[in-house]
Design a protein around this motif. Structure first.
Motif, mmCIF file in Angstrom:
data_model
loop_
_atom_site.group_PDB
_atom_site.id
_atom_site.type_symbol
_atom_site.label_atom_id
_atom_site.label_comp_id
_atom_site.label_asym_id
_atom_site.label_seq_id
_atom_site.Cartn_x
_atom_site.Cartn_y
_atom_site.Cartn_z
ATOM 1 N N UNK A 242 1.049 3.566 -9.975
ATOM 2 C CA UNK A 242 1.158 2.221 -10.550
ATOM 3 C C UNK A 242 2.617 1.845 -10.793
ATOM 4 N N UNK A 243 3.417 2.790 -11.275
ATOM 5 C CA UNK A 243 4.842 2.508 -11.489
ATOM 6 C C UNK A 243 5.539 2.213 -10.167
ATOM 7 N N UNK A 244 5.212 2.978 -9.150
ATOM 8 C CA UNK A 244 5.825 2.752 -7.843
ATOM 9 C C UNK A 244 5.419 1.389 -7.294
ATOM 10 N N UNK A 245 4.168 1.026 -7.461
ATOM 11 C CA UNK A 245 3.706 -0.279 -6.972
ATOM 12 C C UNK A 245 4.385 -1.423 -7.726
ATOM 13 N N UNK A 246 4.529 -1.276 -9.038
ATOM 14 C CA UNK A 246 5.089 -2.354 -9.855
ATOM 15 C C UNK A 246 6.602 -2.477 -9.719
ATOM 16 N N UNK A 247 7.280 -1.365 -9.535
ATOM 17 C CA UNK A 247 8.744 -1.388 -9.585
ATOM 18 C C UNK A 247 9.401 -0.952 -8.275
ATOM 19 N N UNK A 248 8.688 -1.082 -7.190
ATOM 20 C CA UNK A 248 9.235 -0.684 -5.894
ATOM 21 C C UNK A 248 10.259 -1.692 -5.379
ATOM 22 N N UNK A 249 10.766 -1.459 -4.194
ATOM 23 C CA UNK A 249 11.805 -2.335 -3.633
ATOM 24 C C UNK A 249 11.260 -3.641 -3.044
ATOM 25 N N UNK B 4 2.732 -12.829 -8.427
ATOM 26 C CA UNK B 4 2.495 -12.655 -9.867
ATOM 27 C C UNK B 4 1.179 -11.963 -10.205
ATOM 28 N N UNK B 5 0.118 -12.288 -9.488
ATOM 29 C CA UNK B 5 -1.180 -11.679 -9.779
ATOM 30 C C UNK B 5 -1.169 -10.177 -9.493
ATOM 31 N N UNK B 6 -0.608 -9.797 -8.367
ATOM 32 C CA UNK B 6 -0.550 -8.379 -8.002
ATOM 33 C C UNK B 6 0.373 -7.611 -8.942
ATOM 34 N N UNK B 7 1.484 -8.223 -9.346
ATOM 35 C CA UNK B 7 2.403 -7.571 -10.288
ATOM 36 C C UNK B 7 1.719 -7.350 -11.631
#
Length: 54
Positions: A25-32, A37-40
């Protein structure tokens, strides 16, 4: 696309492995990449749930 796949994997790891769920989840939220907005919001929610489980 990568973030969506990571997010789905985080959802699949929900109860089995909270540490893996948190990492995904962290990688998905804070990746490059930039997420809509909905996915974030969904990725951040998964991250919060993983923190509660750990």
């Amino acid at each position: 696309m990568h973030a969506c796949i990571l997010l789905r994997k985080a959802q699949a790891a929900h109860r089995d492995d909270p540490a893996r769920m948190l990492d995904l989840a962290r990688t998905a939220a804070h990746g490059p990449w930039r997420l809509p907005p909905h996915a974030r919001a969904e990725a951040l929610q998964q991250e919060a749930q993983a923190l509660v489980l750990t």
